[in-house]
Scaffold this active site. Structure first.
Site, PDB file in Angstrom:
ATOM      1  N   CYS A  87      -2.809 -21.959  -5.193  1.00  0.00           N
ATOM      2  CA  CYS A  87      -2.045 -23.207  -5.164  1.00  0.00           C
ATOM      3  C   CYS A  87      -2.013 -24.148  -4.016  1.00  0.00           C
ATOM      4  O   CYS A  87      -2.431 -25.262  -4.001  1.00  0.00           O
ATOM      5  CB  CYS A  87      -0.714 -22.895  -5.771  1.00  0.00           C
ATOM      6  N   HIS A 143       5.108 -27.032  -3.495  1.00  0.00           N
ATOM      7  CA  HIS A 143       4.461 -26.216  -2.902  1.00  0.00           C
ATOM      8  C   HIS A 143       3.714 -26.299  -1.784  1.00  0.00           C
ATOM      9  O   HIS A 143       2.704 -25.689  -1.468  1.00  0.00           O
ATOM     10  CB  HIS A 143       3.654 -25.273  -4.088  1.00  0.00           C
TER      11      HIS A 143
END
Ligand SMILES: *[C@@H]1O[C@H](CO)[C@@H](O)[C@H](O)[C@H]1NC(C)=O
Ligand SMILES: *[C@@H]1O[C@H](CO)[C@@H](O)[C@H](O)[C@H]1NC(C)=O
Ligand SMILES: *[C@@H]1O[C@H](CO)[C@@H](O)[C@H](O)[C@H]1NC(C)=O
Length: 478
Positions: A87, A143
Protein backbone atom coordinates in the site's frame (compact mmCIF):
# COMPACT_ATOMS: atom_id res chain seq x y z
CA UNK A 1 29.51 -2.39 -11.84
CA UNK A 2 29.22 -5.61 -9.89
CA UNK A 3 31.47 -8.42 -11.09
CA UNK A 4 30.25 -11.94 -10.66
CA UNK A 5 31.81 -15.18 -11.81
CA UNK A 6 28.53 -17.01 -11.96
CA UNK A 7 27.89 -15.89 -15.51
CA UNK A 8 29.92 -16.45 -18.67
CA UNK A 9 31.67 -13.76 -20.72
CA UNK A 10 29.54 -12.22 -23.43
CA UNK A 11 27.17 -10.71 -20.92
CA UNK A 12 28.81 -7.32 -21.10
CA UNK A 13 28.29 -7.02 -24.87
CA UNK A 14 24.64 -7.91 -24.38
CA UNK A 15 24.39 -5.38 -21.60
CA UNK A 16 25.75 -2.65 -23.85
CA UNK A 17 23.00 -3.44 -26.35
CA UNK A 18 20.33 -3.34 -23.66
CA UNK A 19 21.60 0.00 -22.41
CA UNK A 20 21.42 1.49 -25.88
CA UNK A 21 17.85 0.37 -26.38
CA UNK A 22 16.75 1.66 -22.96
CA UNK A 23 18.38 5.00 -23.48
CA UNK A 24 16.80 5.63 -26.86
CA UNK A 25 13.34 4.73 -25.60
CA UNK A 26 13.67 7.24 -22.76
CA UNK A 27 14.77 9.98 -25.09
CA UNK A 28 11.82 9.38 -27.40
CA UNK A 29 9.43 9.47 -24.47
CA UNK A 30 10.86 12.67 -23.08
CA UNK A 31 10.26 14.38 -26.41
CA UNK A 32 6.59 13.48 -26.48
CA UNK A 33 5.11 15.44 -23.58
CA UNK A 34 1.96 16.54 -25.33
CA UNK A 35 -0.71 18.68 -23.75
CA UNK A 36 -4.36 18.24 -24.58
CA UNK A 37 -5.80 20.73 -27.04
CA UNK A 38 -9.07 21.62 -25.32
CA UNK A 39 -9.81 22.67 -21.77
CA UNK A 40 -7.97 20.40 -19.37
CA UNK A 41 -10.04 17.30 -18.59
CA UNK A 42 -11.37 16.31 -15.21
CA UNK A 43 -9.43 13.42 -13.72
CA UNK A 44 -10.96 10.75 -11.50
CA UNK A 45 -8.33 8.30 -10.25
CA UNK A 46 -9.85 5.35 -8.43
CA UNK A 47 -7.48 3.17 -6.43
CA UNK A 48 -8.83 -0.07 -5.00
CA UNK A 49 -7.09 -1.62 -2.00
CA UNK A 50 -5.63 -5.15 -2.25
CA UNK A 51 -7.84 -6.04 -5.21
CA UNK A 52 -6.31 -9.09 -6.88
CA UNK A 53 -5.89 -10.05 -10.51
CA UNK A 54 -8.60 -12.67 -10.12
CA UNK A 55 -11.06 -10.40 -8.28
CA UNK A 56 -12.53 -8.54 -11.27
CA UNK A 57 -15.17 -9.74 -13.71
CA UNK A 58 -12.97 -9.25 -16.78
CA UNK A 59 -10.55 -11.84 -15.41
CA UNK A 60 -13.01 -14.08 -13.55
CA UNK A 61 -16.66 -14.46 -14.56
CA UNK A 62 -17.66 -15.45 -11.02
CA UNK A 63 -17.10 -11.85 -9.93
CA UNK A 64 -20.11 -9.52 -10.06
CA UNK A 65 -18.76 -6.09 -11.08
CA UNK A 66 -21.16 -4.95 -13.83
CA UNK A 67 -20.36 -1.24 -13.61
CA UNK A 68 -16.62 -1.68 -14.00
CA UNK A 69 -17.20 -4.32 -16.66
CA UNK A 70 -19.18 -1.80 -18.64
CA UNK A 71 -16.38 0.77 -18.31
CA UNK A 72 -13.87 -1.84 -19.50
CA UNK A 73 -16.14 -2.91 -22.36
CA UNK A 74 -16.26 0.68 -23.60
CA UNK A 75 -12.76 1.73 -22.56
CA UNK A 76 -9.15 0.60 -22.45
CA UNK A 77 -8.40 -2.49 -20.37
CA UNK A 78 -4.89 -2.34 -18.91
CA UNK A 79 -3.22 -5.74 -19.02
CA UNK A 80 0.36 -4.79 -18.16
CA UNK A 81 -0.16 -2.16 -15.53
CA UNK A 82 2.31 -2.60 -12.67
CA UNK A 83 2.24 -1.29 -9.11
CA UNK A 84 4.38 -1.72 -6.00
CA UNK A 85 3.86 -4.81 -3.82
CA UNK A 86 2.37 -2.88 -0.85
CA UNK A 87 0.00 0.00 0.00
CA UNK A 88 2.35 2.76 1.19
CA UNK A 89 4.99 2.22 -1.52
CA UNK A 90 2.37 2.21 -4.29
CA UNK A 91 0.65 5.37 -3.04
CA UNK A 92 4.04 6.99 -2.66
CA UNK A 93 5.04 6.08 -6.23
CA UNK A 94 1.70 7.33 -7.59
CA UNK A 95 1.96 10.74 -5.93
CA UNK A 96 5.70 11.34 -6.50
CA UNK A 97 6.42 9.57 -9.79
CA UNK A 98 9.47 8.06 -8.08
CA UNK A 99 10.47 4.49 -7.37
CA UNK A 100 10.00 4.07 -3.60
CA UNK A 101 13.68 3.16 -3.08
CA UNK A 102 14.65 6.73 -4.02
CA UNK A 103 12.86 8.09 -0.93
CA UNK A 104 13.20 5.28 1.60
CA UNK A 105 9.73 3.81 1.03
CA UNK A 106 10.81 0.42 -0.43
CA UNK A 107 10.23 -1.51 2.80
CA UNK A 108 7.24 -1.86 5.09
CA UNK A 109 4.01 0.14 4.96
CA UNK A 110 3.76 2.95 7.52
CA UNK A 111 2.53 1.68 10.89
CA UNK A 112 0.21 3.45 13.31
CA UNK A 113 3.10 4.58 15.54
CA UNK A 114 5.74 5.22 12.86
CA UNK A 115 7.01 8.78 13.42
CA UNK A 116 7.51 9.69 9.74
CA UNK A 117 5.66 10.09 6.45
CA UNK A 118 6.05 10.60 2.73
CA UNK A 119 9.12 12.81 2.36
CA UNK A 120 8.25 16.49 2.45
CA UNK A 121 10.95 17.50 0.00
CA UNK A 122 9.09 16.20 -3.05
CA UNK A 123 6.40 18.19 -4.81
CA UNK A 124 3.54 15.72 -5.14
CA UNK A 125 0.84 15.30 -7.77
CA UNK A 126 -2.03 17.24 -6.12
CA UNK A 127 0.32 20.19 -5.51
CA UNK A 128 1.27 20.26 -9.17
CA UNK A 129 -2.35 19.87 -10.31
CA UNK A 130 -3.36 22.70 -7.97
CA UNK A 131 -0.71 24.89 -9.58
CA UNK A 132 -2.25 24.02 -12.96
CA UNK A 133 -5.64 25.28 -11.76
CA UNK A 134 -7.29 22.06 -10.63
CA UNK A 135 -9.47 21.66 -7.59
CA UNK A 136 -8.11 18.61 -5.80
CA UNK A 137 -9.87 16.12 -3.55
CA UNK A 138 -8.86 12.98 -1.70
CA UNK A 139 -11.67 10.70 -0.64
CA UNK A 140 -10.65 7.53 1.19
CA UNK A 141 -7.37 6.16 2.48
CA UNK A 142 -4.17 8.19 2.78
CA UNK A 143 -1.53 5.91 4.39
CA UNK A 144 1.38 8.26 3.68
CA UNK A 145 1.94 9.49 7.22
CA UNK A 146 0.02 11.52 9.80
CA UNK A 147 2.29 11.91 12.86
CA UNK A 148 2.68 15.63 12.08
CA UNK A 149 0.07 17.78 10.34
CA UNK A 150 2.68 18.56 7.68
CA UNK A 151 2.32 14.98 6.38
CA UNK A 152 -1.46 15.03 6.04
CA UNK A 153 -3.34 15.41 2.74
CA UNK A 154 -4.74 18.91 3.23
CA UNK A 155 -1.17 20.16 3.81
CA UNK A 156 0.04 18.31 0.72
CA UNK A 157 -1.98 19.81 -2.09
CA UNK A 158 -5.48 18.45 -1.51
CA UNK A 159 -8.16 21.12 -1.15
CA UNK A 160 -10.36 18.60 0.62
CA UNK A 161 -9.88 15.32 2.45
CA UNK A 162 -12.55 12.92 3.64
CA UNK A 163 -11.41 9.57 4.97
CA UNK A 164 -8.74 7.98 7.13
CA UNK A 165 -5.04 8.52 7.64
CA UNK A 166 -3.85 5.00 8.36
CA UNK A 167 -3.63 1.76 6.40
CA UNK A 168 -6.54 -0.25 7.73
CA UNK A 169 -9.52 -0.14 10.06
CA UNK A 170 -12.94 -1.68 10.52
CA UNK A 171 -15.17 -0.69 7.62
CA UNK A 172 -18.24 0.25 9.71
CA UNK A 173 -16.90 1.76 12.94
CA UNK A 174 -13.65 3.22 11.50
CA UNK A 175 -11.64 2.12 14.50
CA UNK A 176 -8.43 0.14 14.65
CA UNK A 177 -6.21 -0.98 17.50
CA UNK A 178 -7.86 1.18 20.12
CA UNK A 179 -8.46 4.36 18.16
CA UNK A 180 -10.89 6.04 15.79
CA UNK A 181 -9.56 7.32 12.46
CA UNK A 182 -11.99 9.25 10.28
CA UNK A 183 -11.79 12.91 9.26
CA UNK A 184 -13.59 15.51 7.22
CA UNK A 185 -10.81 17.97 6.39
CA UNK A 186 -8.85 18.08 9.66
CA UNK A 187 -11.85 17.51 11.92
CA UNK A 188 -12.60 14.14 13.46
CA UNK A 189 -15.93 13.01 11.97
CA UNK A 190 -17.79 10.81 14.45
CA UNK A 191 -20.90 10.88 12.26
CA UNK A 192 -19.20 8.31 10.04
CA UNK A 193 -19.34 5.74 12.84
CA UNK A 194 -21.68 2.92 11.84
CA UNK A 195 -21.73 3.55 8.09
CA UNK A 196 -19.82 1.37 5.64
CA UNK A 197 -16.78 3.23 4.31
CA UNK A 198 -17.39 2.43 0.65
CA UNK A 199 -20.88 3.93 0.98
CA UNK A 200 -19.46 7.03 2.69
CA UNK A 201 -16.75 7.44 0.08
CA UNK A 202 -19.19 6.92 -2.79
CA UNK A 203 -21.54 9.53 -1.26
CA UNK A 204 -18.75 12.07 -0.81
CA UNK A 205 -17.38 11.51 -4.31
CA UNK A 206 -20.85 12.06 -5.76
CA UNK A 207 -21.28 15.22 -3.65
CA UNK A 208 -17.96 16.64 -4.84
CA UNK A 209 -18.94 16.00 -8.45
CA UNK A 210 -22.44 17.46 -8.00
CA UNK A 211 -21.11 20.59 -6.32
CA UNK A 212 -18.18 21.09 -8.67
CA UNK A 213 -18.63 24.56 -10.24
CA UNK A 214 -19.64 24.19 -13.89
CA UNK A 215 -17.44 26.70 -15.65
CA UNK A 216 -14.82 26.66 -12.97
CA UNK A 217 -11.65 24.76 -12.39
CA UNK A 218 -11.09 21.25 -13.69
CA UNK A 219 -11.53 18.51 -11.11
CA UNK A 220 -8.99 16.06 -9.74
CA UNK A 221 -10.64 13.43 -7.57
CA UNK A 222 -8.43 10.76 -6.04
CA UNK A 223 -10.84 8.14 -4.76
CA UNK A 224 -8.83 5.70 -2.66
CA UNK A 225 -11.44 3.14 -1.66
CA UNK A 226 -10.97 0.89 1.38
CA UNK A 227 -12.30 -2.23 -0.33
CA UNK A 228 -11.17 -4.97 -0.45
CA UNK A 229 -8.61 -4.59 2.36
CA UNK A 230 -9.01 -6.71 5.49
CA UNK A 231 -10.92 -6.89 7.78
CA UNK A 232 -13.35 -8.56 5.38
CA UNK A 233 -16.66 -6.79 6.07
CA UNK A 234 -19.57 -5.98 3.80
CA UNK A 235 -23.30 -5.30 4.16
CA UNK A 236 -25.18 -8.59 3.71
CA UNK A 237 -27.00 -7.46 0.56
CA UNK A 238 -23.79 -7.79 -1.48
CA UNK A 239 -23.26 -11.40 -0.47
CA UNK A 240 -26.48 -12.41 -2.17
CA UNK A 241 -24.66 -12.37 -5.53
CA UNK A 242 -22.48 -15.32 -4.54
CA UNK A 243 -23.22 -18.96 -3.75
CA UNK A 244 -23.57 -19.85 -0.07
CA UNK A 245 -21.22 -22.80 -0.37
CA UNK A 246 -18.31 -20.58 -1.41
CA UNK A 247 -15.45 -20.31 1.09
CA UNK A 248 -16.65 -17.77 3.65
CA UNK A 249 -13.73 -15.36 3.32
CA UNK A 250 -13.79 -15.55 -0.46
CA UNK A 251 -17.52 -14.80 -0.43
CA UNK A 252 -16.98 -11.77 1.81
CA UNK A 253 -14.18 -10.51 -0.39
CA UNK A 254 -16.25 -10.88 -3.56
CA UNK A 255 -19.15 -9.11 -1.83
CA UNK A 256 -16.72 -6.26 -1.12
CA UNK A 257 -15.80 -6.16 -4.81
CA UNK A 258 -19.47 -5.80 -5.71
CA UNK A 259 -19.85 -2.96 -3.18
CA UNK A 260 -16.78 -1.26 -4.64
CA UNK A 261 -18.21 -1.71 -8.12
CA UNK A 262 -21.43 -0.01 -7.07
CA UNK A 263 -19.45 3.02 -5.84
CA UNK A 264 -17.56 3.21 -9.14
CA UNK A 265 -20.87 3.06 -11.01
CA UNK A 266 -22.33 5.87 -8.90
CA UNK A 267 -19.32 8.10 -9.55
CA UNK A 268 -19.57 7.67 -13.31
CA UNK A 269 -23.32 8.29 -13.24
CA UNK A 270 -22.71 11.46 -11.20
CA UNK A 271 -20.21 12.67 -13.80
CA UNK A 272 -22.86 12.16 -16.48
CA UNK A 273 -25.60 13.84 -14.45
CA UNK A 274 -23.33 16.83 -13.79
CA UNK A 275 -22.44 17.20 -17.46
CA UNK A 276 -18.76 16.57 -16.71
CA UNK A 277 -18.42 13.11 -18.22
CA UNK A 278 -17.52 14.13 -21.79
CA UNK A 279 -14.35 15.84 -20.61
CA UNK A 280 -13.31 13.41 -17.90
CA UNK A 281 -10.72 10.65 -17.75
CA UNK A 282 -11.44 7.86 -15.27
CA UNK A 283 -8.52 5.66 -14.27
CA UNK A 284 -8.96 2.53 -12.18
CA UNK A 285 -6.22 0.43 -10.59
CA UNK A 286 -5.50 -1.71 -7.58
CA UNK A 287 -2.67 -0.59 -5.30
CA UNK A 288 -1.10 -4.06 -5.15
CA UNK A 289 -2.01 -7.69 -5.63
CA UNK A 290 -4.55 -9.66 -3.64
CA UNK A 291 -3.65 -11.15 -0.26
CA UNK A 292 -4.78 -14.73 -0.82
CA UNK A 293 -4.80 -15.41 -4.53
CA UNK A 294 -4.08 -13.83 -7.85
CA UNK A 295 -4.42 -16.92 -9.93
CA UNK A 296 -3.16 -17.81 -12.40
CA UNK A 297 -0.37 -15.36 -11.53
CA UNK A 298 2.35 -16.39 -9.09
CA UNK A 299 2.50 -14.80 -5.66
CA UNK A 300 0.50 -12.31 -3.61
CA UNK A 301 0.54 -8.88 -2.05
CA UNK A 302 3.94 -8.07 -0.56
CA UNK A 303 5.97 -9.97 -3.16
CA UNK A 304 7.57 -8.82 -6.41
CA UNK A 305 6.03 -11.78 -8.22
CA UNK A 306 3.48 -10.87 -10.86
CA UNK A 307 0.62 -11.63 -8.47
CA UNK A 308 1.87 -8.91 -6.11
CA UNK A 309 2.54 -6.29 -8.75
CA UNK A 310 0.50 -6.74 -11.93
CA UNK A 311 -2.72 -4.94 -11.15
CA UNK A 312 -6.15 -5.11 -12.73
CA UNK A 313 -7.00 -1.73 -14.20
CA UNK A 314 -8.58 0.31 -16.95
CA UNK A 315 -8.94 3.79 -18.35
CA UNK A 316 -12.35 4.99 -19.42
CA UNK A 317 -13.05 8.26 -21.20
CA UNK A 318 -14.79 9.62 -24.29
CA UNK A 319 -11.38 11.18 -25.04
CA UNK A 320 -9.89 7.75 -25.81
CA UNK A 321 -9.76 6.56 -29.41
CA UNK A 322 -10.45 3.14 -30.88
CA UNK A 323 -12.31 1.77 -27.88
CA UNK A 324 -12.94 -0.83 -26.65
CA UNK A 325 -9.40 -2.04 -26.53
CA UNK A 326 -7.10 -4.28 -24.52
CA UNK A 327 -3.86 -2.39 -23.96
CA UNK A 328 -0.78 -4.53 -23.40
CA UNK A 329 1.74 -1.72 -23.37
CA UNK A 330 3.97 -1.64 -20.33
CA UNK A 331 2.80 0.84 -17.70
CA UNK A 332 4.09 1.44 -14.18
CA UNK A 333 2.38 3.29 -11.32
CA UNK A 334 5.11 5.99 -11.43
CA UNK A 335 3.80 6.85 -14.92
CA UNK A 336 0.50 8.30 -13.74
CA UNK A 337 2.19 11.36 -12.24
CA UNK A 338 3.50 12.69 -15.54
CA UNK A 339 0.66 11.19 -17.59
CA UNK A 340 -1.93 13.13 -15.59
CA UNK A 341 0.22 16.28 -15.61
CA UNK A 342 0.48 16.06 -19.40
CA UNK A 343 -3.28 15.61 -19.60
CA UNK A 344 -3.67 18.65 -17.37
CA UNK A 345 -1.64 20.70 -19.82
CA UNK A 346 1.63 20.99 -17.88
CA UNK A 347 4.10 22.81 -20.12
CA UNK A 348 7.04 20.89 -18.66
CA UNK A 349 7.05 17.48 -17.01
CA UNK A 350 9.24 17.01 -13.95
CA UNK A 351 12.09 14.52 -14.10
CA UNK A 352 11.20 11.30 -12.29
CA UNK A 353 10.88 7.57 -12.95
CA UNK A 354 7.64 7.87 -14.89
CA UNK A 355 6.74 8.21 -18.54
CA UNK A 356 3.93 10.23 -20.02
CA UNK A 357 1.68 7.41 -21.23
CA UNK A 358 -1.23 9.53 -22.43
CA UNK A 359 -0.57 9.21 -26.16
CA UNK A 360 -0.16 5.44 -25.87
CA UNK A 361 -3.36 5.13 -23.83
CA UNK A 362 -5.36 7.45 -26.07
CA UNK A 363 -4.25 6.29 -29.50
CA UNK A 364 -4.12 2.59 -30.45
CA UNK A 365 -1.39 3.41 -33.02
CA UNK A 366 1.06 4.70 -30.38
CA UNK A 367 3.26 2.22 -28.50
CA UNK A 368 4.05 2.51 -24.81
CA UNK A 369 7.17 4.58 -24.27
CA UNK A 370 8.23 2.19 -21.52
CA UNK A 371 10.30 -0.97 -22.10
CA UNK A 372 11.66 -1.48 -18.63
CA UNK A 373 10.98 -0.87 -14.95
CA UNK A 374 12.20 -1.82 -11.50
CA UNK A 375 9.67 -3.78 -9.41
CA UNK A 376 11.57 -2.99 -6.23
CA UNK A 377 15.11 -2.71 -4.89
CA UNK A 378 15.58 -3.14 -1.16
CA UNK A 379 19.03 -3.94 0.21
CA UNK A 380 17.74 -4.12 3.78
CA UNK A 381 15.41 -7.05 3.13
CA UNK A 382 15.98 -9.58 5.88
CA UNK A 383 19.53 -10.78 5.21
CA UNK A 384 20.14 -9.41 1.76
CA UNK A 385 18.91 -7.68 -1.34
CA UNK A 386 15.44 -8.11 -2.72
CA UNK A 387 14.91 -6.84 -6.21
CA UNK A 388 13.34 -7.39 -9.59
CA UNK A 389 13.57 -5.72 -12.95
CA UNK A 390 11.68 -5.98 -16.21
CA UNK A 391 13.17 -5.41 -19.64
CA UNK A 392 10.81 -5.99 -22.56
CA UNK A 393 9.51 -9.56 -22.04
CA UNK A 394 12.10 -10.63 -19.52
CA UNK A 395 12.01 -10.36 -15.76
CA UNK A 396 14.90 -10.93 -13.36
CA UNK A 397 14.18 -11.57 -9.67
CA UNK A 398 16.57 -11.90 -6.73
CA UNK A 399 16.09 -12.45 -3.01
CA UNK A 400 12.34 -13.07 -3.07
CA UNK A 401 11.47 -15.70 -0.48
CA UNK A 402 7.71 -15.34 -0.39
CA UNK A 403 5.26 -17.53 -2.30
CA UNK A 404 8.03 -19.61 -3.77
CA UNK A 405 7.12 -22.73 -5.68
CA UNK A 406 8.33 -26.12 -4.38
CA UNK A 407 11.63 -27.01 -6.00
CA UNK A 408 12.19 -23.40 -6.99
CA UNK A 409 13.02 -21.79 -3.66
CA UNK A 410 16.31 -20.17 -4.38
CA UNK A 411 16.95 -17.46 -6.87
CA UNK A 412 17.97 -15.75 -8.84
CA UNK A 413 15.23 -16.21 -11.39
CA UNK A 414 14.79 -15.20 -15.00
CA UNK A 415 11.45 -15.47 -16.76
CA UNK A 416 10.17 -14.75 -20.21
CA UNK A 417 6.79 -13.31 -19.30
CA UNK A 418 5.48 -13.42 -22.83
CA UNK A 419 5.79 -17.22 -22.91
CA UNK A 420 5.43 -17.74 -19.19
CA UNK A 421 3.35 -15.00 -17.54
CA UNK A 422 2.89 -17.13 -14.42
CA UNK A 423 6.63 -17.41 -13.70
CA UNK A 424 6.94 -21.19 -13.70
CA UNK A 425 10.17 -21.79 -15.67
CA UNK A 426 13.40 -20.31 -14.32
CA UNK A 427 15.61 -19.52 -17.32
CA UNK A 428 18.74 -18.50 -15.40
CA UNK A 429 20.59 -21.69 -16.35
CA UNK A 430 19.53 -21.37 -19.98
CA UNK A 431 20.17 -17.69 -20.56
CA UNK A 432 22.89 -16.79 -18.06
CA UNK A 433 24.19 -13.85 -20.05
CA UNK A 434 20.80 -12.19 -20.12
CA UNK A 435 20.28 -12.91 -16.43
CA UNK A 436 23.58 -11.26 -15.61
CA UNK A 437 22.85 -8.27 -17.78
CA UNK A 438 19.56 -7.70 -16.00
CA UNK A 439 21.16 -8.15 -12.59
CA UNK A 440 23.75 -5.55 -13.46
CA UNK A 441 21.09 -3.19 -14.75
CA UNK A 442 19.12 -3.58 -11.52
CA UNK A 443 22.10 -3.28 -9.16
CA UNK A 444 23.39 -0.20 -10.97
CA UNK A 445 20.68 1.61 -9.02
CA UNK A 446 22.12 0.50 -5.66
CA UNK A 447 23.99 3.77 -5.05
CA UNK A 448 20.67 5.58 -5.47
CA UNK A 449 18.85 3.57 -2.83
CA UNK A 450 17.94 5.76 0.14
CA UNK A 451 17.94 3.74 3.40
CA UNK A 452 14.51 2.65 4.57
CA UNK A 453 12.76 5.49 6.37
CA UNK A 454 11.50 3.27 9.19
CA UNK A 455 12.21 4.84 12.57
CA UNK A 456 11.11 2.80 15.59
CA UNK A 457 7.57 3.16 16.89
CA UNK A 458 6.89 6.12 19.12
CA UNK A 459 4.37 5.20 21.84
CA UNK A 460 3.54 8.91 22.19
CA UNK A 461 1.34 8.50 19.10
CA UNK A 462 -0.93 5.92 20.71
CA UNK A 463 -4.59 6.87 20.43
CA UNK A 464 -4.98 6.41 24.19
CA UNK A 465 -2.88 9.59 24.58
CA UNK A 466 -5.20 11.49 22.25
CA UNK A 467 -8.70 10.78 23.54
CA UNK A 468 -9.08 7.52 21.62
CA UNK A 469 -8.50 9.10 18.21
CA UNK A 470 -5.46 8.58 15.99
CA UNK A 471 -4.24 12.16 15.78
CA UNK A 472 -1.32 14.13 14.29
CA UNK A 473 0.99 16.10 16.56
CA UNK A 474 3.48 13.66 18.05
CA UNK A 475 6.48 13.80 15.71
CA UNK A 476 8.79 16.48 14.38
CA UNK A 477 9.45 16.99 10.71
CA UNK A 478 12.98 17.11 9.28
C1 LIG B 1 14.60 14.73 1.79
O1 LIG B 1 13.97 14.29 2.97
C2 LIG B 1 14.48 13.09 3.50
C3 LIG B 1 13.68 12.75 4.74
O2 LIG B 1 12.33 12.63 4.40
C4 LIG B 1 15.96 13.21 3.82
O3 LIG B 1 16.46 11.97 4.24
C5 LIG B 1 16.71 13.66 2.59
O4 LIG B 1 18.04 13.92 2.95
C6 LIG B 1 16.08 14.92 2.02
N1 LIG B 1 16.75 15.27 0.78
C7 LIG B 1 17.08 16.49 0.46
C8 LIG B 1 17.72 16.67 -0.86
O5 LIG B 1 16.87 17.44 1.20
C1 LIG C 1 -15.46 -2.21 15.44
O1 LIG C 1 -16.03 -3.33 14.80
C2 LIG C 1 -15.38 -4.55 15.03
C3 LIG C 1 -16.05 -5.59 14.16
O2 LIG C 1 -17.41 -5.60 14.36
C4 LIG C 1 -15.37 -4.87 16.50
O3 LIG C 1 -14.66 -6.07 16.71
C5 LIG C 1 -14.70 -3.74 17.25
O4 LIG C 1 -14.77 -3.99 18.64
C6 LIG C 1 -15.41 -2.42 16.94
N1 LIG C 1 -14.70 -1.34 17.58
C7 LIG C 1 -15.33 -0.34 18.19
C8 LIG C 1 -14.46 0.70 18.84
O5 LIG C 1 -16.53 -0.23 18.23
C1 LIG D 1 -19.18 3.86 17.37
O1 LIG D 1 -20.47 3.36 17.64
C2 LIG D 1 -20.49 2.20 18.48
C3 LIG D 1 -21.93 1.72 18.58
O2 LIG D 1 -22.77 2.77 18.93
C4 LIG D 1 -19.90 2.53 19.83
O3 LIG D 1 -19.85 1.39 20.64
C5 LIG D 1 -18.49 3.05 19.61
O4 LIG D 1 -17.93 3.46 20.84
C6 LIG D 1 -18.49 4.23 18.66
N1 LIG D 1 -17.14 4.63 18.37
C7 LIG D 1 -16.66 5.85 18.71
C8 LIG D 1 -15.23 6.10 18.36
O5 LIG D 1 -17.34 6.70 19.22
Amino acid sequence: MRITTRYPPGASALLALLWLSTASASAAAAASASASANSPPNIVFILADDLGWNDVSWHNDQVVSPNMQQLVDTGVQLEQSYVQPLCTPSRSAFLTGLYPFRIGRQGRPLGRLTPTGLTLNQTILPERLSDLGYSTHLVGKWHLGYCNWAYTPTERGFDTFYGFYQGSQFHFNHSATGGYDFRDQKEVDFSANGTYSTHLFGDRAVKIIEEHPRDGKPLFLYLALQNVHVPLEVPAEYLAHYPEDLDEDRRLLLGMVTALDEAVGRVVQALKDAGLYDNTVVVFSSDNGGVESNQPLRGNKGSVWEGGTRAPGFVHSPLLQGTPRVHSGLLHITDWHNTLLALAGAPVLPPNDGFNQWDALKDPAVASPRISFIYNLDNEYEEGTLGAIRLRNHKFVMGEDRDSVVGDETGPWLFNLEDDPNETVNLVEFEPALAMALEVLLLEETPNVVPRDEPPNDPEGDASNWGGVWTPGWCDVP
